[in-house]
Design an enzyme around this catalytic site. Structure first.
Site, PDB file in Angstrom:
ATOM      1  N   GLU B 191       0.837  -1.209   0.000  1.00 50.74           N
ATOM      2  CA  GLU B 191       0.000   0.000   0.000  1.00 50.74           C
ATOM      3  C   GLU B 191       0.871   1.257   0.000  1.00 50.74           C
ATOM      4  OE1 GLU B 191      -1.185  -2.954   1.457  1.00 50.74           O
ATOM      5  OE2 GLU B 191      -2.333  -2.765  -0.400  1.00 50.74           O
ATOM      6  N   ASN B 277      -0.645  -7.588  -3.980  1.00 50.90           N
ATOM      7  CA  ASN B 277      -1.293  -6.734  -4.984  1.00 50.90           C
ATOM      8  C   ASN B 277      -0.298  -5.798  -5.676  1.00 50.90           C
ATOM      9  OD1 ASN B 277      -1.274  -5.387  -2.282  1.00 50.90           O
ATOM     10  ND2 ASN B 277      -1.853  -3.627  -3.518  1.00 50.90           N
ATOM     11  N   ASP B 319      -7.474  -5.536  -4.994  1.00 49.54           N
ATOM     12  CA  ASP B 319      -6.550  -5.792  -3.890  1.00 49.54           C
ATOM     13  C   ASP B 319      -6.603  -7.233  -3.408  1.00 49.54           C
ATOM     14  OD1 ASP B 319      -4.563  -5.069  -1.970  1.00 49.54           O
ATOM     15  OD2 ASP B 319      -6.117  -5.036  -0.447  1.00 49.54           O
TER      16      ASP B 319
END
Ligand SMILES: O=C(O)c1cc(C(=O)O)c2c(n1)C(=O)C(=O)c1cc(C(=O)O)[nH]c1-2
Ligand SMILES: O=C(O)c1cc(C(=O)O)c2c(n1)C(=O)C(=O)c1cc(C(=O)O)[nH]c1-2
Lengths: 597, 597
Positions: B191, B277, B319
């Site tokens: 992230e 991801n 995700d």
């Protein structure tokens, strides 16, 4: 606030409807519940429940558990009313209402606003000794000096009152007592020069009804020169009973705080509690007896008027706060049944006092190592201090027993009416104590002593004993490596409960002291066991969460031996055995064992 | 670090003495111990212990407990070697060595230095998935990117290595795996635009042996154009296997982090794991298949060389990190016994792959609600994406199932060789997902999507199922109000174990799914049960401590529904059921029941 005319003793409640304490008296008869911090007004911490008994206690197990969401020391205990359990954590003083019908379901949580000024002026960790119930409300003290009345059903604030000011070194750690139509609360801050007081707030409105100081002019103390009796002399205390025992204005910063437990005798309509150490810890700075620090008070709970006072440690030089709980029992005094109170003082003596008059009945050393005083003068009823153990400025006085933590601190005892013995979790400590001059500054430590505590003779630090305060004899004793800093519970099943600082929760045979069951809880125990019955099962609940003064090194990350008011070095190895952390642990018998009853 | 010549597959250890993994293979045969995070290299999380069985599991009770001294989410599990238990907490990543001969006695505690840059860049609470053992040392990942080798006897640091940099958004939450003479560790930060990699350090020296990225030039990935097979096509991946699937330099901030579990097949000398991801969550910003994010890797653990890769979710728009564990079992494929790996992907499909070749054997939806893809194209072995559920910048795509947390996240499954079924703690969630453009800045979130998660069809959020990945059929299923975010354990006693987010620790009959025993632990469970035998008694230990992405609202005090990467609103009511708090809970049978075995 009352004027001078209010010093009438023994006045009874005038309220037309039943007072909060009358309903509490009725509720206390229901052994399924545990309606006040101390179980009952007499502070017995005893339950008539007996599903758990000496034959099956070995089968005890953890029934459920709940993290408190905090990691500082957990003193106090839950209360249970019907299907609801209520308990309070150390700062930030969360209050939980738990629905017992849905294991561990949180019915509501109260999070008081935080005052970051409070934790730094809490002497002995940021503890709390539990909420009280009355009139459909839950009453709580918050560390920052707020008193809250919460709707027991919803947790909504009904009223709040500001009782103490952290910027002045005042905090609150005690458990309130609801009596008559008042909520009685104390104050902490003896290490910050706080002049102690207790305060009564009206249960319904939160209005202050009275406040009584521990020092100062008689009228500030709700003491009557002519009516308030000095238990030591059997005579009225006379004018300026406190002022004349202090040098100058020293009484204004004189300590005598009131952070211990309360008890109440509904027949005499008297409430009992003790006051703490005089400030500073340096006795040279405050010549005189420093009254009424270190004193047992008997007061009318409606007016605050003091019926009698008895000072246990005049001119304290050891920090032997007199706040430990008063347990109300009747004793056989030379064939006569006398209403008494029993008190294990921090100074190492157990006191049996006539609770009506304040007259001493029996005073004994409950720890043989006590050496600061050789005994009690039978005429003055004051301790005979060993001059070699009297502390004084700039002298390192060694091998004083007990240490400042006393032979017992805040951890409450329990009384079992069957064995007629007291079950007392204790300390066993000695110390060196070097006093020095210190200047008062509001909100700053006002200590003035470098203390180093060590284990008492034998090398252990704690004991759990079965004790008769009339004879001063212990029937049995269990030693602990560390102080037994959690409270005791006795039950009609013949089983007593307590926890150790290492975190062992124990069930013991009250007659023999045999450990019937023990369990390693997540953290060290400084909380007090309580018991209740739900859906036909008896539960024993205790808060596990190391801290308090005993583990101040762990909670405050202190390492210097004399840090934490002299307590850090003593328990430096405690980290090998337990960790910080807060958990409510609830014990019960397996269903098949429980239902065999 | 290896040059191009190192891409030789299947090379065997040349060390003259037994490698760390050889001793671990021997140690794994001793069911009394639990020598690695996943129990055994094949990731079964299965034990041959059977003192606890379906007939007596109802008598289980808590044997002892220990506060972890922390209050953030506790993933991972203890390991046990002989008389010692080791476990690690969430940040600040304490490591404890517990002496099992003295209940709960802390033999040593390792407190790594704290890097305050780390917690703010941990996406999903500050978790840790446990320490590993090898060669007399305990290996731990710390959140701040340090890898420590600790002397198992003393806790002293033998060596340390800096593997990740929080200022660049890199953290570490995984459990290391010791294999051959290497410790293999992953990295987090998907992230934060972190380009994922795994790294091997020499067990004895801490020297870096190899590092393999998830994206970039083939050589950075230790991928060989000609030798590394794409499992989807059965053919070599060819040149620029990753680069050609990205726009420009986007691969440099392309995610594919490696925070999941590792497994290892000693016969094939291959290790397995998945990549996460691709960054950002906005697929519009990164056209292409974004290889090798979302990919299963089979690598030689000595050289890092990739034998095969298989991408599950090309061009992810949800995700669906591919990091979930690979469980190594042999399956019957049309009458032939094939060495396979089984993987429950976050995207809702379960994969059975030939673990030697990377060829898909069976792919099924394990949650019927999966709707982002209608199935898997039998020719390309790629998902058939429903265009209505493909996300794209500035469009709020609704009712996508599963949500970003997937139908399963990090919580590991267990395989029982008796029933030949997989026991999987799962999520059951859907979401809306609105992507938007986002600019990369090192150390700052690189997310680019507003997500709101909701319970899946039926209104529940979690399941625990017994499942056959060859047929895609569940034998039974237990629904949970919240995600079942803790792992599973199976045992030869026919009993399985797992915990719920509400904090219920459960023992279930592996055949029927009947709950044989359950206990409310102090906090919610996101940890994984493990079992060991000590002094003739079988114990099951689990960490209780709510947190992780599932409870990010609680751990990070977030309240906005879409906060916490879209997870906060979903579990807003979790606070009615449990509290933050960290406790190790250890269960066993009462001695008389245990000894009846
Ligand atoms: O003088 C005071 O006001 C005061 C307050 C407190 C407190 O509020 O906890 C303690 C003490 N003194 C004290 O002397 C003491 O031994 C003590 C122990 C503890 C504890 O909770 O473990 N508190 C206190
Ligand atoms: O992309 C990443 O680097 C990364 C790291 C982590 C992590 O390290 O915990 C998680 C995730 N992603 C993630 O997608 C995710 O669902 C997740 C759940 C958890 C958890 O511990 O509950 N961690 C992570």
């Amino acid at each position: 606030v009352l004027g001078a005319g209010a010093f009438v003793l023994g006045a009874h409640a005038q309220s037309s409807s039943a007072s909060a304490s009358e309903s509490l008296l009725t509720m206390q008869k229901n052994a399924n519940d545990w309606v006040m911090p101390t179980g009952t007004y007499n502070n017995w911490r005893y339950s008539t429940l007996k599903q758990i008994d000496t034959s099956n206690a070995k089968d005890l197990q953890v029934a459920w558990s709940m993290s408190t969401g905090t990691d500082r020391g957990l003193e106090g205990q839950p209360i249970v009313i019907g299907n609801m359990m209520y308990y309070q954590t150390s700062y930030p003083n969360y209050v939980y209402a738990i629905d017992l019908n849905h294991t561990g379901r949180i019915a509501w949580k109260f999070e008081p606003p935080r005052d970051s000024n409070a934790p730094p002026v809490a002497c002995c960790d940021v503890v709390n000794r539990g909420p009280a119930y009355g009139d459909g409300m839950i009453f709580v003290d918050a560390l920052d000096g707020m008193v809250y009345a919460l709707d027991a059903k919803t947790g909504k604030v009904v009223w709040k009152a500001k009782n103490a000011h952290p910027t002045k070194g005042q905090t609150m750690t005690g458990a309130p007592m609801v009596v008559k139509d008042n909520v009685i609360v104390g104050v902490s801050g003896g290490e910050y020069g706080v002049r102690g007081y207790i305060t009564a707030y009206n249960v319904k409105t939160g209005k202050r009804v009275w406040r009584a100081y521990s020092e100062g002019p008689n009228k500030d103390m709700l003491i009557s020169a002519s009516h308030t009796i000095n238990g030591a002399t059997g005579k009225p205390v006379g004018p300026h009973s406190s002022l004349k025992t202090w040098k100058g204005n020293e009484w204004k910063i004189g300590g005598g705080t009131t952070w211990g437990w309360f008890s109440y005798d509904p027949k005499l309509n008297l409430m009992y509690y003790g006051s703490g150490n005089p400030g500073t810890w340096n006795p040279t700075q405050r010549p005189g007896k420093n009254r009424w620090s270190m004193t047992i008070f008997a007061r009318n709970p409606e007016t605050g008027a003091a019926k009698w006072v008895y000072q246990m440690t005049p001119h304290d030089g050891w920090d032997y706060d007199g706040v430990n709980e008063m347990v109300l029992v009747n004793v056989d005094d030379h064939g006569k049944t006398v209403p008494a109170l029993v008190h294990f003082d921090r100074n190492g003596f157990s006191y049996v006092m006539n609770r009506e008059t304040g007259a001493p009945i029996a005073i004994h050393k409950y720890d043989k190592s006590v050496n600061w005083a050789t005994g009690i003068n039978p005429k003055t009823h004051e301790p005979i201090v060993d001059p070699a153990k009297m502390t004084t400025a700039n002298k390192n006085v060694k091998d004083i027993c007990p240490a400042s933590q006393g032979d017992k601190d805040e951890q409450p005892v329990s009384y079992d009416p069957t064995t007629k013995l007291f079950y007392a979790p204790l300390n066993h400590l000695c110390m060196s104590y070097q006093a020095f001059n210190v200047k008062y500054k509001a909100g700053f430590p006002f200590v003035g002593a470098i203390v180093n505590m060590v284990p008492g003779p034998g090398g252990y630090r704690g004991r759990f004993i079965a004790y008769d305060p009339m004879t001063g004899k212990a029937t049995w004793s269990i030693h602990s490596m560390f102080q037994d800093w959690g409270g005791a519970l006795t039950t009609a099943g013949g089983v007593g409960f307590y926890g150790t600082l290492k975190g062992m929760f124990r069930a013991v045979d009250l007659k023999t002291g045999k450990i019937l069951y023990q369990f390693k809880t997540p953290s060290g125990i400084i909380g007090n066991p309580m018991t209740y019955m739900h859906d036909g099962k008896q539960y024993v609940a205790i808060l596990s969460g190391v801290g308090g003064w005993a583990a101040i090194g762990m909670t405050n990350h202190l390492h210097k031996s004399s840090a934490g008011l002299g307590a850090v070095g003593l328990n430096a190895t405690l980290t090998d055995y337990t960790n910080l952390g807060g958990t409510l642990m609830v014990f019960a018998l397996p269903s098949k064992v429980a239902s065999a009853h």
